[in-house]
Design an enzyme around this catalytic site. Structure first.
Site, PDB file in Angstrom:
ATOM      1  N   GLY A  88       0.830  -1.195   0.000  1.00 19.23           N
ATOM      2  CA  GLY A  88       0.000   0.000   0.000  1.00 19.23           C
ATOM      3  C   GLY A  88       0.863   1.242   0.000  1.00 19.23           C
ATOM      4  O   GLY A  88       1.971   1.241   0.526  1.00 19.23           O
ATOM      5  N   GLY A 108       1.574   5.263   1.171  1.00 15.16           N
ATOM      6  CA  GLY A 108       1.464   5.890   2.483  1.00 15.16           C
ATOM      7  C   GLY A 108       2.646   5.586   3.384  1.00 15.16           C
ATOM      8  O   GLY A 108       2.711   6.068   4.507  1.00 15.16           O
ATOM      9  N   HIS A 109       3.588   4.766   2.881  1.00 13.41           N
ATOM     10  CA  HIS A 109       4.791   4.442   3.656  1.00 13.41           C
ATOM     11  C   HIS A 109       6.023   5.127   3.097  1.00 13.41           C
ATOM     12  O   HIS A 109       7.140   4.771   3.437  1.00 13.41           O
ATOM     13  CB  HIS A 109       5.050   2.933   3.639  1.00 13.41           C
ATOM     14  CG  HIS A 109       3.899   2.108   4.077  1.00 13.41           C
ATOM     15  ND1 HIS A 109       3.310   2.260   5.302  1.00 13.41           N
ATOM     16  CD2 HIS A 109       3.203   1.121   3.451  1.00 13.41           C
ATOM     17  CE1 HIS A 109       2.303   1.405   5.421  1.00 13.41           C
ATOM     18  NE2 HIS A 109       2.212   0.710   4.306  1.00 13.41           N
ATOM     19  N   LYS A 113       6.056  -7.723   2.359  1.00  9.86           N
ATOM     20  CA  LYS A 113       5.801  -7.554   3.789  1.00  9.86           C
ATOM     21  C   LYS A 113       4.649  -8.486   4.169  1.00  9.86           C
ATOM     22  O   LYS A 113       3.661  -8.580   3.444  1.00  9.86           O
ATOM     23  CB  LYS A 113       5.429  -6.096   4.098  1.00  9.86           C
ATOM     24  CG  LYS A 113       6.517  -5.101   3.686  1.00  9.86           C
ATOM     25  CD  LYS A 113       6.348  -3.722   4.297  1.00  9.86           C
ATOM     26  CE  LYS A 113       5.109  -2.976   3.818  1.00  9.86           C
ATOM     27  NZ  LYS A 113       5.066  -2.735   2.355  1.00  9.86           N
ATOM     28  N   ASP A 119      -1.110  -8.277   1.017  1.00  9.74           N
ATOM     29  CA  ASP A 119       0.112  -8.264   0.222  1.00  9.74           C
ATOM     30  C   ASP A 119       0.486  -9.677  -0.196  1.00  9.74           C
ATOM     31  O   ASP A 119       0.797  -9.937  -1.366  1.00  9.74           O
ATOM     32  CB  ASP A 119       1.272  -7.646   1.028  1.00  9.74           C
ATOM     33  CG  ASP A 119       1.112  -6.146   1.191  1.00  9.74           C
ATOM     34  OD1 ASP A 119       0.003  -5.637   0.969  1.00  9.74           O
ATOM     35  OD2 ASP A 119       2.101  -5.477   1.542  1.00  9.74           O
ATOM     36  N   HIS A 139       0.132   0.747   9.442  1.00  6.33           N
ATOM     37  CA  HIS A 139      -1.066   1.085   8.670  1.00  6.33           C
ATOM     38  C   HIS A 139      -2.073   1.835   9.513  1.00  6.33           C
ATOM     39  O   HIS A 139      -3.271   1.783   9.253  1.00  6.33           O
ATOM     40  CB  HIS A 139      -1.720  -0.176   8.111  1.00  6.33           C
ATOM     41  CG  HIS A 139      -0.840  -0.900   7.158  1.00  6.33           C
ATOM     42  ND1 HIS A 139       0.050  -1.859   7.560  1.00  6.33           N
ATOM     43  CD2 HIS A 139      -0.687  -0.784   5.823  1.00  6.33           C
ATOM     44  CE1 HIS A 139       0.704  -2.313   6.504  1.00  6.33           C
ATOM     45  NE2 HIS A 139       0.282  -1.676   5.443  1.00  6.33           N
TER      46      HIS A 139
END
Ligand SMILES: Nc1ncnc2c1ncn2[C@@H]1O[C@H](COP(=O)(O)OP(=O)(O)O)[C@@H](O)[C@H]1O
Ligand SMILES: Nc1ncnc2c1ncn2[C@@H]1O[C@H](COP(=O)(O)OP(=O)(O)O)[C@@H](O)[C@H]1O
Ligand SMILES: [Mg+2]
Ligand SMILES: [Mg+2]
Ligand SMILES: [Mg+2]
Ligand SMILES: [Mg+2]
Lengths: 182, 328, 328, 182
Positions: free
Chosen positions: B53, B55-56, B104, B109, B214
């Site tokens: 995702g 946002g990291h 991860k 995922d 998250h």
């Protein structure tokens, strides 16, 4: 909806998938059941993302593979749906009682299977299906999660209904309501 | 929600577009489906692909480049990417020596990468990163992958660059994973654009201890106390898990979750370094900064990797990505 | 106030201690008075010294190292350092070719550096950075120095490393200052540890436009609107000030104030890059990230530097600091 | 105190300086006026930081230079204090009316100078000094700032008293009150 015990994106993911399906409506109507399920699976798989995207994508692809017969009687529906649910179990390495969408999907599968065996009438089938979905969804509330993000929370996940179980129940109930209209 | 964005639906697209422009010297961005890949493909090199995702950031897009990843597949914010992204990325960067997926450990995922891998018709392997010791080793889904991922990507990236074959890269990746442990805490939640509000509520004197990346809640809520006490909890959990021997050489990585200033991260580093040095552990490499973030979450994680000569050599090898660069 | 600290009084000390540990390969930290200096002193090189209040990390301590600063003097959070720090730093790093002070234009910084300079008995010059175009050029105290400072330090640092003498470094510094313009906005205030509460109050739909980097209020409060509109305001102000010609090569720097995620900064970069490219300006170098921060403030600034061959060559020259590194 | 129109550190800076002075109390008592002022100036200069640190530091150093006479009559005090204020004006390139500490310090200087000329008695001097400081401090409220951080705010600085003017007034009033006791 998965804000309390997930990462808060489940509904967004689902809506993104449903929106993509809506856009393909005209195309999908042209296809036979098998091809339509296949296409829907591929679309969900490539637009939703997240755990639910891969799971629902797999479900529809498997349903497409199982839908060989153009004739859609209750037995066929039950067989096809079961193939879909089994593919989620396999992909997610999960089963009933783990606080996931399977807690909605599996009871509905069982209800369809037994109604098909007993040749139940449409109203009964749909009503049983809704009851199974709703009870299944509600059963997740007091569960400890052993799959999905909620599993990271341990005891803190108890008391919350699983997002995937809830949306599956919603969708199945909407389908049942629609089918009961005609 | 206060964010520098135009619309919730276009954040990812516009941000990736900016990323691609700003780093057009080293990467290229594929629009449909989304993936970022290295500009200069070297033949006969194992292709490293990661993703997850968005946002990291800078993870993973900021780690694409010479000496590290060949491609990164960003999903929507905190949402696993879809199999077609990984498929297309693999087809683009595969260079005759196979593909190594670095994943991860999250259900989404794992499953999406799995589906991509099943459809791929070239040799491929997967390294599953599960460095988060806030969860027990025997957790039903396994431990999460967090800030240790960068270390796996750097070390295996250097090995691939040096010509290691697929089996060797896979083995090295697993070795790094086994030698790495992380744990984090959050002072605030983050706000996912699509949600428009913080993912969890937390009072002014609470800390979420043992969080993932998250914006999900942590293992438990604790009272906000001194950095000394909080960092000790993280360091102790890591120490108990890895049980480094006296004299063991380590890499100490203090990671910020996005909204914690460097001033605090270095203070955390000081405490953590002191903790491990007191136990006779030798910190030979350090990395302090916001690398594996959760959007605008305040908090940090600590990652320790037990290093050997091979890993050190690969850690030091030249790297040229948007977020990590040395020797080039 | 939610911070990873032990006590308000020891934040700076403990953070610098962590910084010194984490980067002991390239810097050393002098405890009394505080300054950070390069580990390996090269003879007969102009010594570059900067400094200012802490809380802007990585500026300036993170910019000490080969190809950039020789020393940085951190004051208390947002408080100018004291003259004895600059004096001692100068005595330590002076290497026979004089000292160049790089000072952000704030009354406190200017006066404290001035006092140090008056007491110094080696050749010295000062470059005053005043790149913040949110203030008019004829402002009574002159414009503030903000994120453009890093660019001055990088370019002049490379020149000094290449052997330029004091007069040349001073002239080059002034040239970069004149070619550089910045402007920033804040979505939130920051919280200074000693104060324990946000420096200013701001509602959920307000933006402070034209802010400095010390948590002070901006030029005016605006309604929170799209990133497109907000970034246009910044870019326009810069464009009007520098008036770059068509075909002009520029460095575009998008700076985060500490709590704004990279995802948003790259989105801002996309808008700004588009703005300038549409005007026929050629973006030849980019820098996106949290470099000149205000603790945990959310927001960003844009900096544009008009580049020529000399400046480009020095920008590209090798640098090895905690925060900026390439070519080494 | 400079939260509204400054960066919020002025009081902290001042307290850090005063604390350092307090620690040197025993040492300072041993010194003559000149040396004591000098030392106080150096201490403020190297512990406070910020604009006020350099200014107050300069003030005391200049007062030390001006305090040649061991005899501290009103004229001497006025001369020494004036030298201090002048050094702030020079260092800060500022004058009265710019919304800074000078708006407190300069009126007090003028009051001391005229009281010294008129040979006023102690009570009058101290009372005039307090009035001048307080009026000066208050005059900053409606000013536009042209020096210091508040100058960045333009019109937005109006309506707020300057922090440096306020702390100067406080200190001068405390000194006046202490002196009136003996
Ligand atoms: N292994 C699994 N098997 C079955 N269902 C799962 C599994 N993991 C997660 N789920 C379901 O997926 C839902 C979460 O979907 P979503 O939020 O889209 O994905 P993510 O967890 O990646 O954010 C959960 O509520 C749960 O019902
Ligand atoms: N140029 C100047 N001349 C005189 N006084 C000044 C000047 N600049 C600032 N000041 C005074 O200093 C005060 C601020 O001090 P402080 O907060 O310690 O420094 P900083 O502005 O560096 O944060 C202001 O309130 C003002 O009274
Ligand atoms: Mg989710
Ligand atoms: Mg998700
Ligand atoms: Mg200050
Ligand atoms: Mg101040």
């Amino acid at each position: 909806m998965d804000r309390a015990i997930g990462d808060g994106d489940h509904v967004t993911n689902l809506l993104r998938g449903l929106e993509a399906l809506t856009k393909q409506n005209d195309e999908l109507i042209q296809l036979d059941w098998s091809a339509a399920f296949m296409k829907m699976g591929m679309t969900l798989m490539s637009t939703m993302g997240g755990a639910s995207g891969s799971l629902l994508g797999s479900m529809f692809v498997s349903m497409g593979k199982a839908a060989k017969d153009p004739d859609m009687d209750l037995t066929a529906v039950s067989t096809i749906y079961s193939a879909g649910v089994e593919s989620i179990k396999a992909r997610g390495k999960a089963d009933i009682g783990e606080k996931t969408m399977l807690d909605t999907l599996i009871p509905v599968m069982q209800s369809l299977q037994s109604d098909a065996e007993q040749n139940a009438d449409k109203a009964t089938v749909l009503s049983n299906m809704k009851t199974a979905a709703t009870q299944g969804m509600q059963s997740t509330k007091d569960m400890l999660a052993t799959k999905g993000r909620a599993s990271f929370l341990g005891e803190r996940a108890r008391g919350h209904i699983d997002a995937g179980a809830r949306t599956s129940q919603l969708i199945l109930c909407v389908i049942a309501d629609e089918l009961s209209k005609n | 929600m206060k964010k520098l964005i135009n619309a919730v639906d276009s954040v990812l697209e516009e941000s990736l577009s900016g990323f691609a422009r700003a780093h057009s010297d080293i990467i290229q961005f594929n629009q449909q489906p989304h993936f970022v890949s290295r500009k200069n493909k070297s033949e006969n090199k194992v292709a490293l692909i990661s993703g997850g995702g968005a946002g990291h950031e800078p993870l993973h897009t900021g780690l694409v480049g010479k000496g590290m990843l060949d491609a990164a597949c960003p999903g929507q914010v905190f949402t696993s990417p879809t199999p077609d992204q990984m498929m297309m990325a693999a087809q683009t960067v595969e260079a005759g020596a196979g593909v190594l997926f670095i994943v991860k450990n999250y259900a989404g995922d794992v499953m999406n990468f799995e589906i991509a891998a099943e459809m791929l018709d070239c040799p491929h392997e997967t390294v599953l990163v599960n460095d988060d010791v806030s969860l027990p080793k025997d957790h039903s889904t396994g431990r999460r992958g967090v800030a240790g991922t960068l270390i796996v990507e750097k070390i295996v990236g250097a090995a691939a660059e040096a010509g290691a074959d697929l089996a060797t890269c896979k083995k090295l990746g697993d070795k790094v994973v086994n030698a790495t442990a992380s744990m984090g805490l959050a002072l605030t939640s983050c706000t996912v654009p699509a949600l428009g509000q913080p993912t969890f509520d937390i009072t002014d004197n609470e800390v979420e201890m043992g969080v993932g990346i998250h914006g999900e809640r942590g293992r438990e809520i604790m009272n906000l106390t001194t950095a000394d006490e909080l960092v000790q909890i993280l360091a102790k959990a890591i120490d108990e898990d890895l049980q480094p021997a006296k004299g063991q050489r380590v890499l100490l990585h203090v990671n910020g979750f996005g909204a914690t200033p460097l001033m605090e991260l270095y203070l955390v580093y000081d405490i953590a370094a002191h903790f491990f040095e007191e136990r006779g552990i030798e910190i030979v490499r350090s990395l302090v900064g916001n690398y594996t973030t959760s959007l605008d979450m305040a908090g940090c994680s600590i990652t320790l990797t037990l290093m050997d000569d091979e890993m050190l050599q690969y850690w030091d090898a030249p790297v040229h990505t948007a977020a990590l660069r040395w020797g080039i």
